[in-house]
Design a protein around this motif. Structure first.
Motif, mmCIF file in Angstrom:
data_model
loop_
_atom_site.group_PDB
_atom_site.id
_atom_site.type_symbol
_atom_site.label_atom_id
_atom_site.label_comp_id
_atom_site.label_asym_id
_atom_site.label_seq_id
_atom_site.Cartn_x
_atom_site.Cartn_y
_atom_site.Cartn_z
ATOM 1 N N GLY A 36 23.988 16.920 -27.062
ATOM 2 C CA GLY A 36 23.696 18.072 -27.899
ATOM 3 C C GLY A 36 23.643 19.366 -27.126
ATOM 4 O O GLY A 36 24.429 20.285 -27.364
ATOM 5 N N LEU A 37 22.724 19.460 -26.164
ATOM 6 C CA LEU A 37 22.544 20.706 -25.417
ATOM 7 C C LEU A 37 23.713 20.967 -24.473
ATOM 8 O O LEU A 37 24.206 22.093 -24.379
ATOM 9 N N LEU A 38 24.156 19.925 -23.757
ATOM 10 C CA LEU A 38 25.258 20.089 -22.806
ATOM 11 C C LEU A 38 26.618 19.998 -23.490
ATOM 12 O O LEU A 38 27.594 20.573 -23.013
ATOM 13 N N GLY A 39 26.678 19.269 -24.618
ATOM 14 C CA GLY A 39 27.931 19.164 -25.360
ATOM 15 C C GLY A 39 28.912 18.152 -24.801
ATOM 16 O O GLY A 39 30.107 18.228 -25.073
ATOM 17 N N GLN A 40 28.419 17.177 -24.016
ATOM 18 C CA GLN A 40 29.288 16.151 -23.438
ATOM 19 C C GLN A 40 29.002 14.821 -24.138
ATOM 20 O O GLN A 40 27.899 14.296 -24.051
ATOM 21 N N LEU A 41 29.992 14.270 -24.830
ATOM 22 C CA LEU A 41 29.801 13.050 -25.611
ATOM 23 C C LEU A 41 29.657 11.840 -24.693
ATOM 24 O O LEU A 41 30.556 11.524 -23.917
ATOM 25 N N ALA A 42 28.506 11.162 -24.783
ATOM 26 C CA ALA A 42 28.229 9.979 -23.964
ATOM 27 C C ALA A 42 27.996 8.782 -24.881
ATOM 28 O O ALA A 42 27.181 8.858 -25.799
ATOM 29 N N ILE B 136 8.891 18.907 -22.412
ATOM 30 C CA ILE B 136 9.723 19.242 -21.250
ATOM 31 C C ILE B 136 11.100 19.709 -21.700
ATOM 32 O O ILE B 136 11.634 20.713 -21.208
ATOM 33 N N THR B 137 11.677 19.003 -22.669
ATOM 34 C CA THR B 137 13.012 19.365 -23.154
ATOM 35 C C THR B 137 12.995 20.728 -23.831
ATOM 36 O O THR B 137 13.890 21.554 -23.625
ATOM 37 N N PHE B 138 11.959 20.983 -24.648
ATOM 38 C CA PHE B 138 11.838 22.272 -25.325
ATOM 39 C C PHE B 138 11.684 23.413 -24.321
ATOM 40 O O PHE B 138 12.389 24.422 -24.387
ATOM 41 N N THR B 139 10.730 23.262 -23.409
ATOM 42 C CA THR B 139 10.452 24.352 -22.474
ATOM 43 C C THR B 139 11.621 24.591 -21.529
ATOM 44 O O THR B 139 11.943 25.738 -21.207
ATOM 45 N N LEU B 140 12.270 23.507 -21.098
ATOM 46 C CA LEU B 140 13.449 23.661 -20.249
ATOM 47 C C LEU B 140 14.562 24.371 -21.010
ATOM 48 O O LEU B 140 15.240 25.250 -20.475
ATOM 49 N N GLY B 141 14.738 24.008 -22.281
ATOM 50 C CA GLY B 141 15.794 24.608 -23.089
ATOM 51 C C GLY B 141 15.610 26.085 -23.331
ATOM 52 O O GLY B 141 16.579 26.804 -23.603
ATOM 53 N N ARG B 142 14.376 26.570 -23.216
ATOM 54 C CA ARG B 142 14.098 27.985 -23.438
ATOM 55 C C ARG B 142 13.875 28.744 -22.137
ATOM 56 O O ARG B 142 13.246 29.793 -22.123
ATOM 57 N N SER B 143 14.392 28.199 -21.062
ATOM 58 C CA SER B 143 14.341 28.867 -19.766
ATOM 59 C C SER B 143 15.755 29.260 -19.357
ATOM 60 O O SER B 143 16.722 28.985 -20.066
ATOM 61 N N ARG B 144 15.888 29.891 -18.205
ATOM 62 C CA ARG B 144 17.219 30.284 -17.730
ATOM 63 C C ARG B 144 18.096 29.059 -17.496
ATOM 64 O O ARG B 144 19.315 29.110 -17.682
ATOM 65 N N GLY C 268 17.918 26.212 -19.242
ATOM 66 C CA GLY C 268 18.357 25.753 -20.554
ATOM 67 C C GLY C 268 19.486 26.605 -21.100
ATOM 68 O O GLY C 268 20.443 26.087 -21.691
ATOM 69 N N ARG C 269 19.385 27.930 -20.916
ATOM 70 C CA ARG C 269 20.467 28.812 -21.365
ATOM 71 C C ARG C 269 21.755 28.508 -20.613
ATOM 72 O O ARG C 269 22.849 28.579 -21.185
ATOM 73 N N ALA D 152 32.202 32.113 -15.414
ATOM 74 C CA ALA D 152 32.506 33.518 -15.141
ATOM 75 C C ALA D 152 31.250 34.376 -15.156
ATOM 76 O O ALA D 152 31.207 35.438 -14.540
ATOM 77 N N ALA D 153 30.214 33.911 -15.874
ATOM 78 C CA ALA D 153 28.939 34.636 -15.918
ATOM 79 C C ALA D 153 28.026 34.252 -14.757
ATOM 80 O O ALA D 153 26.889 34.713 -14.690
ATOM 81 N N GLY D 154 28.512 33.391 -13.858
ATOM 82 C CA GLY D 154 27.741 33.044 -12.664
ATOM 83 C C GLY D 154 26.993 31.733 -12.745
ATOM 84 O O GLY D 154 26.118 31.472 -11.923
ATOM 85 N N ILE D 155 27.314 30.879 -13.721
ATOM 86 C CA ILE D 155 26.620 29.598 -13.873
ATOM 87 C C ILE D 155 27.335 28.522 -13.060
ATOM 88 O O ILE D 155 28.531 28.284 -13.263
ATOM 89 N N PRO D 156 26.638 27.827 -12.140
ATOM 90 C CA PRO D 156 27.259 26.696 -11.425
ATOM 91 C C PRO D 156 27.358 25.489 -12.357
ATOM 92 O O PRO D 156 26.434 24.682 -12.457
ATOM 93 N N THR D 157 28.463 25.368 -13.056
ATOM 94 C CA THR D 157 28.583 24.403 -14.152
ATOM 95 C C THR D 157 28.453 22.952 -13.687
ATOM 96 O O THR D 157 27.840 22.135 -14.376
ATOM 97 N N THR D 158 29.014 22.623 -12.548
ATOM 98 C CA THR D 158 28.938 21.238 -12.061
ATOM 99 C C THR D 158 27.488 20.829 -11.820
ATOM 100 O O THR D 158 27.066 19.725 -12.190
ATOM 101 N N TYR D 159 26.719 21.725 -11.207
ATOM 102 C CA TYR D 159 25.305 21.440 -10.932
ATOM 103 C C TYR D 159 24.544 21.182 -12.224
ATOM 104 O O TYR D 159 23.783 20.204 -12.326
ATOM 105 N N TYR D 160 24.734 22.033 -13.226
ATOM 106 C CA TYR D 160 23.950 21.895 -14.454
ATOM 107 C C TYR D 160 24.418 20.723 -15.310
ATOM 108 O O TYR D 160 23.623 20.116 -16.032
ATOM 109 N N LYS D 161 25.688 20.380 -15.250
ATOM 110 C CA LYS D 161 26.148 19.167 -15.937
ATOM 111 C C LYS D 161 25.448 17.941 -15.359
ATOM 112 O O LYS D 161 24.930 17.090 -16.088
ATOM 113 N N LEU D 162 25.439 17.861 -14.041
ATOM 114 C CA LEU D 162 24.830 16.715 -13.368
ATOM 115 C C LEU D 162 23.319 16.699 -13.580
ATOM 116 O O LEU D 162 22.711 15.638 -13.774
ATOM 117 N N PHE D 163 22.707 17.871 -13.564
ATOM 118 C CA PHE D 163 21.264 17.979 -13.780
ATOM 119 C C PHE D 163 20.885 17.463 -15.166
ATOM 120 O O PHE D 163 19.950 16.666 -15.323
#
Length: 618
Positions: free
Chosen positions: A57-63, A185-193, A195-196, A210-221
């Motif tokens: 849902g949040l990450l958008g990767q179907l598992a 934890i999921t709620f508070t994380l989702g409303r932090s930088r 989570g965004r 392009a906005a400066g997000i390390p996508t690989t790190y956050y996918k794995l996280f």
């Protein structure tokens, strides 16, 4: 901050009241073991659905293999408590749950490293395969009991107290508060930088990086965190039923939890809570209908998907505090005074690079196999300068932008930003170094609000950790309030502060273009790349855009390199222009020089002025 604290207190008080009521019913025997077990199963299912929602849902990767992580946690926890018979069960259970979660997280990390390089159906197939591999391995290990399963696991409903009713009540309490912790934890994380950052990847991965997000790190996280929670749910499940077999964690179990996520709404945590409670409870409450209960259950799901294809709540969340506030506002409408928002001055902090180019490109080129897309590109951009990059369709303009931002790695040449070579850096690192961009096709995070779109781009300028975001530490609060002020000030510069809380997808086309520029500026760039910013705009919107670009240059002291086909805009605001054709720079100069350049005219029209006059003479 005060409103957030009041909302937290209201939520906690409501949960505490619910817990006391249900705990009392179970403890007194007014709710028998059958119904208390349904409540426990609902709690475990909520943990599983929320954990899967982090990934799907949040990450958008179907598992499709999430039950595999549950099985790792279940077997690990069961083996540990069986190995510690002399330790008080409460302590061994705590150790077992934590160990099960950690081992499941380790599996999630190891599986996620190769799997998350894939997307869509390919990722779903790979995760399904890994889930089945875990099940088959468990089925063939002696320590897990093989196909016969792991039996005689101590059950929470019997071992947490001498009195069975009290033990059942404590079992409910353990599951209930662990569920609350996971959801919180999921709620508070989702409303932090953080989570965004995860949500921005779901919305548009290219724009996110392009906005400066390390996508690989956050996918794995996100994948690892979801696996950790699934492992804890597995440990609770093992000590609820007391017997584990591999068939408990097959493909069908993964699909059950995925249905809960989809029914509740992909990305909605409260939706997962509601759907889990419904899907677990409904078959049990329909047992009185005998053979018809599964028909009614299936029909309910079908009707739900027909009339609410986005799920019960879509990507939205239910907020108790907002609901109470709306009721109070409705009841006391005439007595409520509107509070004026504080208005702080916008003080941008941009470095000025005097006397030297902020961006220099030398002999830049790239090949795709045998195709030369760009070759010997040389250009430079001074501070506060607006430079155009024009050329016919297919000339290689966007390819140059993609090389400047690290989307493509050049085959040869150098790119120097503020005296430092940036070739080989990833897109998010280049964004952090000082190059921001917009896209030819608008890439907004459309399910997020206008304000949240801008906040995502502040990610590289914030430092609080995921733990600070989860615990709502003072550092989190300080930084979040700071970027809220700065983001609103940026929107005010673009006359968009009145739409800050609207969904980005609901904005008209021209405002979406402005929002994309606003988001790019939030990264604090030294160079701003605009890829066809006037595409699709009418003359009025184009005139407004020209004024906006001039204001950006003056107000933010930023160099601008733009690609555009609207020659009136290019000639009206650019101080210098580079012309590309077939991947080569064929001209450079002022707008007047470019307008009269024979080679440029030939590239655009297919003939020079001289040839055109000769044709007319004939």
């Amino acid at each position: 901050m005060r409103n957030r604290r009041n909302a937290s207190l209201l939520n906690f008080f409501s949960l505490f009241i619910i817990f006391i009521i249900l705990f009392s019913f179970i403890r007194s025997g007014q709710m028998n073991n059958y119904y208390s077990n349904i409540l426990v199963t609902v709690g475990i299912s909520i943990i599983m659905a929320v954990s899967l929602n982090i990934t799907s849902g949040l990450l958008g990767q179907l598992a499709l293999g999430h039950a595999g992580f549950m099985s790792v946690g279940a077997y690990t926890a069961g083996i540990i408590t069986k190995s510690l018979p002399d330790m008080p069960f409460a302590f061994s259970l705590a150790i077992a749950l934590l160990a099960g979660g950690i081992l499941a997280a380790l599996f999630g990390f190891l599986i996620g490293m190769p799997a998350l390089r894939l997307k869509g159906d390919y990722l779903a197939i790979v995760t399904l395969g890994f889930g089945e591999i875990i099940r088959v391995v468990v089925e063939n290990l002696n320590i897990t009991g093989g196909a016969a399963g792991l039996s005689r696991i101590t059950r929470m409903s019997r071992a947490l107290a001498v009195d069975k009713k009290m033990s059942a009540a404590i079992q409910f309490g353990v599951v209930f508060w662990l569920m609350v912790i996971v959801v919180t934890i999921t709620f508070t994380l989702g409303r932090s930088r953080h989570g965004r950052a995860i949500l921005s990847i779901r919305e548009n991965e290219i724009a996110s990086e392009a906005a400066g997000i390390p996508t690989t790190y956050y996918k794995l996280f996100a994948f690892t965190l979801g696996a950790f929670f699934a492992g804890i749910a597995g440990g609770l499940y093992a000590h609820q039923i007391g017997l584990l077999t591999p068939r408990h964690f097959d493909f069908n179990r993964s699909i059950e939890y995925l249905v809960m996520v989809v029914l509740g709404g992909m990305g909605s945590i409260t939706g997962s809570i509601v759907s889990s409670a419904i899907l677990v409870s409904l078959p049990e409450f329909l047992r009185g209908f005998a053979d018809w209960r599964m028909v009614i259950y299936s029909l309910t799901l079908i009707l739900m998907m027909i009339f609410r294809p986005s799920g019960l709540l879509g990507t939205k969340e239910f907020s108790l505090s907002k609901t109470v506030h709306k009721i109070q506002k409705f009841l006391a409408k005439k007595f409520v005074r509107k509070e004026r928002k504080p208005k702080l001055p916008f003080v941008p902090n941009y470095d000025v690079w005097e006397g030297k180019p902020v961006l220099t490109v030398e002999n830049l080129g790239i090949r795709f196999g045998g195709l030369v897309a760009a070759e010997n590109i040389n250009l430079h951009v001074m501070n506060d300068e607006i430079v155009g990059l024009i050329g016919p369709n297919g000339a290689g303009k966007t390819t140059v932008f993609n090389m400047l931002q690290g989307v493509y790695v050049p085959t040869c040449g150098s790119i120097t930003l503020l005296g430092k070579d940036i070739v080989g850096k990833s897109t998010y690192e280049i964004a952090s170094s000082g190059i921001a961009r917009t896209f030819q096709n608008i890439r907004l995070f459309k399910s997020m609000t206008v304000l949240e779109n801008v906040k995502v781009a502040f990610h590289t300028r914030m430092t609080y950790s995921p733990l600070s975001g989860i615990t709502r530490a003072s550092r989190y609060d300080s930084e979040e309030r700071g970027i809220d002020i700065r983001a609103r000030e940026l929107l005010h510069v673009f006359d968009m502060d009145d739409v800050a809380d609207e969904n980005a997808a609901s904005l008209p086309y021209g405002m979406q273009r402005k929002l994309e520029i606003c988001r790019a500026l939030a990264t604090n760039p030294k160079v701003l790349l605009l890829d066809e910013p006037a595409a699709g705009m009418n003359p009025t919107e184009t005139a407004e855009l020209m004024d906006t670009i001039r204001r950006i240059r003056t107000r933010f002291s930023v160099a601008i390199l733009l690609i555009e086909h609207d020659m009136s805009l290019v000639m009206g605001i650019c101080e210098r222009i580079y012309v590309l054709n077939y991947g080569h720079v064929i001209a450079e100069g002022t707008p007047e020089e470019i307008a009269s350049n024979e080679e440029v005219i030939t590239a655009y029209l297919g003939m020079s002025n001289k040839d055109n006059k000769e044709d007319k003479a004939c």
